[in-house]
Design an enzyme around this catalytic site. Structure first.
Site, PDB file in Angstrom:
ATOM      1  N   ASP A 201      14.982  -9.008  15.093  1.00  0.00           N
ATOM      2  CA  ASP A 201      15.188  -9.913  16.088  1.00  0.00           C
ATOM      3  C   ASP A 201      14.998 -11.407  15.621  1.00  0.00           C
ATOM      4  O   ASP A 201      14.432 -11.559  14.701  1.00  0.00           O
ATOM      5  CB  ASP A 201      14.335  -9.568  17.417  1.00  0.00           C
ATOM      6  CG  ASP A 201      13.055  -9.599  17.189  1.00  0.00           C
ATOM      7  OD1 ASP A 201      12.562 -10.756  16.924  1.00  0.00           O
ATOM      8  OD2 ASP A 201      12.288  -8.374  17.193  1.00  0.00           O
TER       9      ASP A 201
ATOM     10  N   GLU B 223      22.134   6.485 -15.737  1.00  0.00           N
ATOM     11  CA  GLU B 223      21.693   5.992 -14.348  1.00  0.00           C
ATOM     12  C   GLU B 223      20.922   4.745 -14.864  1.00  0.00           C
ATOM     13  O   GLU B 223      21.027   3.638 -14.048  1.00  0.00           O
ATOM     14  CB  GLU B 223      20.764   7.043 -13.564  1.00  0.00           C
ATOM     15  CG  GLU B 223      21.821   8.196 -12.880  1.00  0.00           C
ATOM     16  CD  GLU B 223      20.925   9.059 -12.354  1.00  0.00           C
ATOM     17  OE1 GLU B 223      21.534   9.855 -11.409  1.00  0.00           O
ATOM     18  OE2 GLU B 223      19.694   9.351 -12.642  1.00  0.00           O
TER      19      GLU B 223
END
Ligand code: GLA
Length: 737
Positions: A535, A615
């Site tokens: 928020d 990877e």
């Protein structure tokens, strides 16, 4: 001048570049809202209000012979309970004699340069923005209550920041039972409310509902803004799309209990009231005392939801987030939580860190489990002292080893919590919130500290300040892992128990203010079981917030997209994690995981030792992509491009640089079909007659072609394929409209 008072018509005109807000003082001294929307020149919008004598809508005494003047029908600026406005009120009070009525009349006003900042509350900062503030004083003659309404106008940002202060100027006690930050009435229209609902691991999913003759109420009474309902809502025209239509954003700068209520009234008007949730709330005002509400950010856009998001994103970036981190490139981090959970020691951490460094990571974040007797999530919270058995030599030694490798050091904490099994709780059981004579509600085996108490905050400040001084920590991950219940503070008298939840939040803010001041260079990442406290209040202290505990890239698409309606991408903590994913069991290709995490603060949450050579090479490339585009992602305009109603499982979004010379498009297909269709996207925000080149090809396109004709992607195959496309204008000149 963005604020004008027309004395003759007793009307206030608040102007931003693309919006206008009007209200007036009526002949009976009440404030009547007139208009909020597109600029309308100098026209006073009072003509929109029609007066009629409607049954059962009474009249203030002084206009009893004019039955058309009713507070029940007129659009108000700040509605109060008791004088015949039967819609949702913003203010509810109780006087000593039990009377619950408040009757507010205009007293005076002033127009001040700049932004007034409410003490002790996170707020919109003036920063480099031009700003003026209107303060209107309302007075209740019988009770002696004064209400100050604040309106700070940010013209360039198209934002109005509202809040209220309730002052007891009487000789008696007055209790507030509700004190919303603002209410706003729209006299007419066909409205939808969009709000952002969810749950742990599935935060901020937009829900859109047509307003009817009921009160649509969304909020949280969990002591936190919550995973379940975000303190950001959008009121919009029923026809609104991503790119067209009128919409209004309302964002509360508060991280505790909150509520937004929207109601269609009998005359076709709509009221929206937003502020601290009234459940469990009361606040005693002794004579002379006052209460200041959190700020509510209002913003209007005529150009649909993408434009509304741009207003919110810019304001949060430039005027809310801590200025120290506003323009800085985020460090690529590796967090050990999903790599080790509680099972680690120095060797394991340093081995993960060394491999992370080798991949190009900048910052190592040590998550939960480094302190007290914390070998699982049942003990230790509150004991913010390193566990020397796990980490001999403490955080200082670990920090200097990390620094020696060229890595910065970050640390997890959860300050507002305590385990019953902790030295802190054994020493101070009364520091936890709990009702007398009742077993407390527990969650994850933890209780919540009473942050309203000075001694609790002193203890926590002492612990965190010491940690930051004894080890080279430049980053804190500030967690909060349960809802708050048992709102009883052993430090407050009975008549003030209704203040506990609000004092809890104010106490947390006080601690954050103090720490930020003492250690301005330390970046605090907000977190609450993922995105349970995402928020504007937390963003004032924390320039980034862990978006969700769900790190599955497919689910993250929805979570991050939902979050993007109000909040900028560069505030969303987003990491590449291992597969099968720990929350969903799904395996998404590494490349797709990176495309999703790149639309966030970017980092890794896995054990690099478990990656294959190929990877590892891919991770190095991903980090290089982050470095290449991080500025565009941080400061560019974010556009949601997909039309989900037409193409389920296809998500597309883009960042367009402020000068519109560059666009980075990301797409993910989560629903590859047999004999796949071609996905087609329409770009947004480009300069129509500029020429853009697609990186990696010789093709050139006009901005108009890409926006109106669009771009067709090659067929996508496999599990959850993703792509990123970069378009750059042929030369770097800034284009005119
Ligand atoms: C919360 C956070 C996680 C992790 C754990 C540690 O759930 O969201 O990222 O830090 O706590 O307990």
């Amino acid at each position: 001048m963005s604020i004008l008072f027309d004395k003759e018509r007793e009307t206030f005109f608040l102007e931003t570049e693309h919006s206008c807000y009007q209200f007036r003082i009526t002949r009976h001294g009440t404030l009547q809202h007139l208009y909020y929307g597109r600029p309308v020149g100098e026209t006073c919008m009072d003509y929109l209000t029609r007066f009629a004598d409607r049954g059962f809508s009474g009249n203030p005494y002084e206009c009893r012979h004019d039955r058309t003047f009713s507070l029940d029908l007129l659009p108000q600026e700040y509605s109060s309970f008791g004088m015949g406005d039967h819609r949702v009120p913003a203010l509810k009070t109780v006087l000593e004699n039990g009377s619950r009525t408040a009757e507010l009349r205009y007293l005076s006003h002033e127009i001040l340069p700049g932004k007034l900042c409410p003490e002790g509350l996170p707020h919109v900062r003036q920063g480099h923005s031009a700003c003026e503030t209107l303060v209107v004083r309302l007075f209740d003659e019988v009770s002696g209550l004064t209400v100050k309404l604040f309106y700070s106008i940010f013209p360039a940002e198209d934002v109005i920041v509202r809040s209220a202060q309730i002052i007891n100027g009487s000789g008696q006690k007055i209790v507030l039972e509700k004190a919303a930050s603002a209410s706003i009435d729209f006299p007419c229209g066909q409205w939808d409310l969009i709000h952002f609902a969810g749950r742990h691991c599935m935060e901020r999913q937009p829900e859109r509902a047509a307003l009817g003759h009921h009160v649509l109420s969304v909020g949280s009474s969990r002591g936190m803004s919550s995973h379940h309902n975000n303190p950001f809502v959008i009121l919009c025209d029923r026809e609104v799309t991503e790119d067209s239509g009128d919409c209004y954003g309302f964002m509360l700068m508060w991280s505790g209990n909150h509520r937004a209520e929207a109601e269609l009234d009998q005359a076709g008007g709509v009221r929206l009231v937003m502020g601290i949730h009234e459940d469990g709330f009361s606040w005693l005002l002794e004579p002379g005392e006052s209460f200041r509400t959190p700020e509510l950010i209002l913003t209007y856009a005529a150009g649909g939801l993408n434009a509304l998001s741009h207003n919110c994103h810019r304001l949060l970036r430039e005027n809310v987030c801590p200025p120290e981190f506003r323009h800085s490139r985020r460090k690529v981090l590796l967090n050990n939580w999903e790599a080790t959970y509680f099972d680690f020691d120095t060797d394991k951490i340093l081995s993960i860190a060394a491999q992370a460094k080798d991949l190009g990571v900048d910052l190592f974040v040590l998550d939960d489990g480094w302190f007290g007797q914390r070998s699982d999530d049942k003990a230790g919270l509150g004991d913010w002292f390193v566990n020397e058995k796990k980490l001999p030599g403490g955080l200082a030694r670990l920090g200097s080893a990390l620094n020696g490798m060229g890595l910065d050091f970050g640390l997890w904490i959860e300050p507002e919590m305590v385990n019953e099994d902790s030295d802190l709780y054994r020493a101070h059981p009364d520091w936890a919130l709990r009702d007398p004579g009742r077993a407390p509600m527990v969650a994850r085996d933890q209780l919540v500290l009473d942050m309203g108490r000075t001694e609790v905050r002193e203890y926590l400040f002492g612990c965190i300040d010491r940690l930051l001084k004894e080890a080279p920590i430049c980053y804190l991950k500030w967690d909060f892992n349960r809802s708050v219940a048992n709102l009883f503070s052993s430090a407050l008298p009975a008549e003030r128990q209704g203040e506990t939840a609000t004092r809890f939040m104010l106490g947390t803010y006080a601690l954050l203010f103090r720490l930020r001041e003492a250690h301005p260079g330390v970046m605090i990442e907000g977190c609450a079981g993922g995105g349970g406290r995402f928020d504007a209040g937390m963003l004032f202290f924390c320039p980034q917030i862990w978006c969700s505990d769900n790190t599955d890239a497919v689910q993250r698409l929805r979570i991050q997209k939902g979050t993007s309606y109000g909040y900028p991408v560069f505030t969303m903590g987003s990491h590449v994690s291992a597969v099968p994913n720990h929350q969903t069991g799904r395996s998404v290709p590494l490349g797709t995981r990176a495309v999703v995490a790149l639309s966030g603060t970017f980092g890794y949450e896995l054990d690099p030792g478990k990656l294959t050579g190929a990877e590892k090479a891919a991770v190095r490339d991903q980090i290089a992509v982050f470095h290449k585009y991080s500025e565009l992602i941080r400061s560019g305009r974010y556009y949601r491009l997909d039309r989900t109603e037409a193409e389920e499982g296809f998500t597309a979004w883009a960042f367009v640089s402020e000068d519109r010379c560059e666009a980075l498009v990301s797409v993910v297909d989560t629903n590859v079909e047999g004999n796949p269709r071609f996905h087609h996207i329409l770009l947004k925000g480009l300069v129509p007659d500029a020429v853009y080149r697609l990186e990696g090809s010789d093709r050139r396109f006009s901005g108009a072609a890409l926006m109106y004709g669009g771009y067709t992607l090659p067929q996508m195959f496999g599990d959850y394929p993703a792509a990123m496309l970069h378009f750059a204008a042929d030369h770097n000149a800034a284009y005119d409209e």
